[in-house]
Design an enzyme around this catalytic site. Structure first.
Site, mmCIF file in Angstrom:
data_model
loop_
_atom_site.group_PDB
_atom_site.id
_atom_site.type_symbol
_atom_site.label_atom_id
_atom_site.label_comp_id
_atom_site.label_asym_id
_atom_site.label_seq_id
_atom_site.Cartn_x
_atom_site.Cartn_y
_atom_site.Cartn_z
ATOM 1 C CG ASN A 119 1.319 3.288 -5.795
ATOM 2 O OD1 ASN A 119 1.660 4.331 -6.339
ATOM 3 N ND2 ASN A 119 1.922 2.134 -6.026
ATOM 4 C CG HIS A 133 1.255 -1.567 -15.492
ATOM 5 N ND1 HIS A 133 0.978 -2.834 -15.008
ATOM 6 C CD2 HIS A 133 2.286 -1.710 -16.367
ATOM 7 C CE1 HIS A 133 1.797 -3.710 -15.573
ATOM 8 N NE2 HIS A 133 2.597 -3.051 -16.396
ATOM 9 N N GLY A 193 0.779 -1.234 0.000
ATOM 10 C CA GLY A 193 0.000 0.000 0.000
ATOM 11 C C GLY A 193 0.810 1.283 0.000
ATOM 12 C CB ILE A 223 -7.622 -9.693 -14.169
ATOM 13 C CG1 ILE A 223 -6.113 -9.455 -14.336
ATOM 14 C CG2 ILE A 223 -8.367 -9.303 -15.442
ATOM 15 C CD1 ILE A 223 -5.460 -10.221 -15.457
ATOM 16 C CG ASN A 231 -4.072 -0.483 -12.726
ATOM 17 O OD1 ASN A 231 -3.903 -0.784 -11.536
ATOM 18 N ND2 ASN A 231 -3.372 -1.038 -13.705
HETATM 19 C C1 GAR Z 1 3.072 -1.093 -7.501
HETATM 20 O O1 GAR Z 1 4.332 -1.053 -8.078
HETATM 21 C C2 GAR Z 1 2.001 -1.100 -8.563
HETATM 22 O O2 GAR Z 1 2.306 -0.296 -9.668
HETATM 23 C C3 GAR Z 1 1.998 -2.548 -8.950
HETATM 24 O O3 GAR Z 1 2.125 -3.239 -7.723
HETATM 25 C C4 GAR Z 1 2.833 -2.433 -6.786
HETATM 26 C C5 GAR Z 1 2.000 -2.283 -5.533
HETATM 27 O O4 GAR Z 1 2.725 -1.633 -4.514
HETATM 28 N N1 GAR Z 1 0.779 -2.889 -9.660
HETATM 29 C C6 GAR Z 1 0.746 -3.759 -10.655
HETATM 30 O O5 GAR Z 1 1.710 -4.395 -11.026
HETATM 31 C C7 GAR Z 1 -0.623 -3.918 -11.309
HETATM 32 N N2 GAR Z 1 -0.501 -4.551 -12.595
HETATM 33 P P1 GAR Z 1 1.991 -0.924 -3.281
HETATM 34 O O6 GAR Z 1 1.040 -1.939 -2.667
HETATM 35 O O7 GAR Z 1 3.138 -0.591 -2.343
HETATM 36 O O8 GAR Z 1 1.267 0.299 -3.788
#
Ligand code: GAR
Length: 204
Positions: free
Chosen positions: A17, A114, A15, A97, A112
């Site tokens: 982000n 990515h 989490g 997904i 989203n």
């Molecule tokens: C992030 O790097 C996000 O961009 C990626 O997972 C991570 C989650 O980190 N998402 C994907 O790959 C989706 N296809 P977080 O839980 O620390 O935000």
């Protein structure tokens, strides 16, 4: 007080982000929306703790609760999101997904983040560290992050923002992931969120 768009953030893991979104709301970088709900499909996601520490309502909804049934899982998500009158759904490290039925219910209301420059290293099977492993294996010199609308094609919706990040000698998937998060994801996700929230509020 002016009304704000209600944001739900869907998470699965650490989490960071989500934290960037919470911090951006506090700093006023996000001023047209407020995070009202965090939903995790993983009961042990640290993102849930981050939400609780900030007084944000949380829910855990997993496919397992519905015997692995995608339709029932998404029905529960829809019931919860619509019950909270959510205007915008932000997928922030949400590792599941979503079907066409779900994405079309929220057309132009799901975004989203990515961790690559779409259309590189994206689509089914490209998530988390795997994306950075693939970028390093290919030997690209520049990668980055993308925020896009979510439609029925995994990572295929309209692009909202992108930011490039250089790959450095000696990078590992882990060092690259951290740099892409810090220099790109944590900036373009809040900025995109504000952009979309302000558009949603103008349309209300
Ligand atoms: C992030 O790097 C996000 O961009 C990626 O997972 C991570 C989650 O980190 N998402 C994907 O790959 C989706 N296809 P977080 O839980 O620390 O935000």
């Amino acid at each position: 007080m002016t009304e704000k768009a209600k944001i739900a953030v869907l998470v699965s893991g650490g989490g960071t982000n989500l934290q960037a979104l919470i911090d951006s709301e506090k700093k006023g970088i996000i001023s047209s929306g407020e995070i009202v709900f965090v939903i995790s499909n993983n009961p042990s996601a640290y993102a849930l703790t981050r939400a609780e520490k900030n007084g944000i309502d949380t829910a855990v909804i997993t496919k397992k609760q519905f015997g692995g049934d995608q339709y029932a899982f998404e029905s529960k998500l829809i019931e919860t999101l619509d019950g909270a009158n959510v205007d915008l759904i932000v997928l922030a490290g949400f590792m599941s997904i979503l079907s066409d039925r779900f994405t079309s219910h929220y057309e132009k209301r799901i975004i989203n983040v990515h961790p690559s420059l779409i259309p590189s290293f994206c689509g089914a099977g490209f998530y988390g560290l795997k994306v950075h492993e693939a970028a390093l294996a290919k030997g690209v010199k520049v990668t980055g992050a993308t925020v896009h609308y979510v439609n029925e094609i995994p990572d295929g919706g309209e692009i909202i923002m992108q930011k490039a990040v250089k790959i450095l000698d000696g990078d590992t998937p882990e060092t690259l992931q951290k740099r892409v998060m810090r220099l790109a994801e944590w900036k373009i996700l809040p900025a995109s969120c504000e952009k979309v929230c302000s558009e949603i509020m103008k349309g209300k």
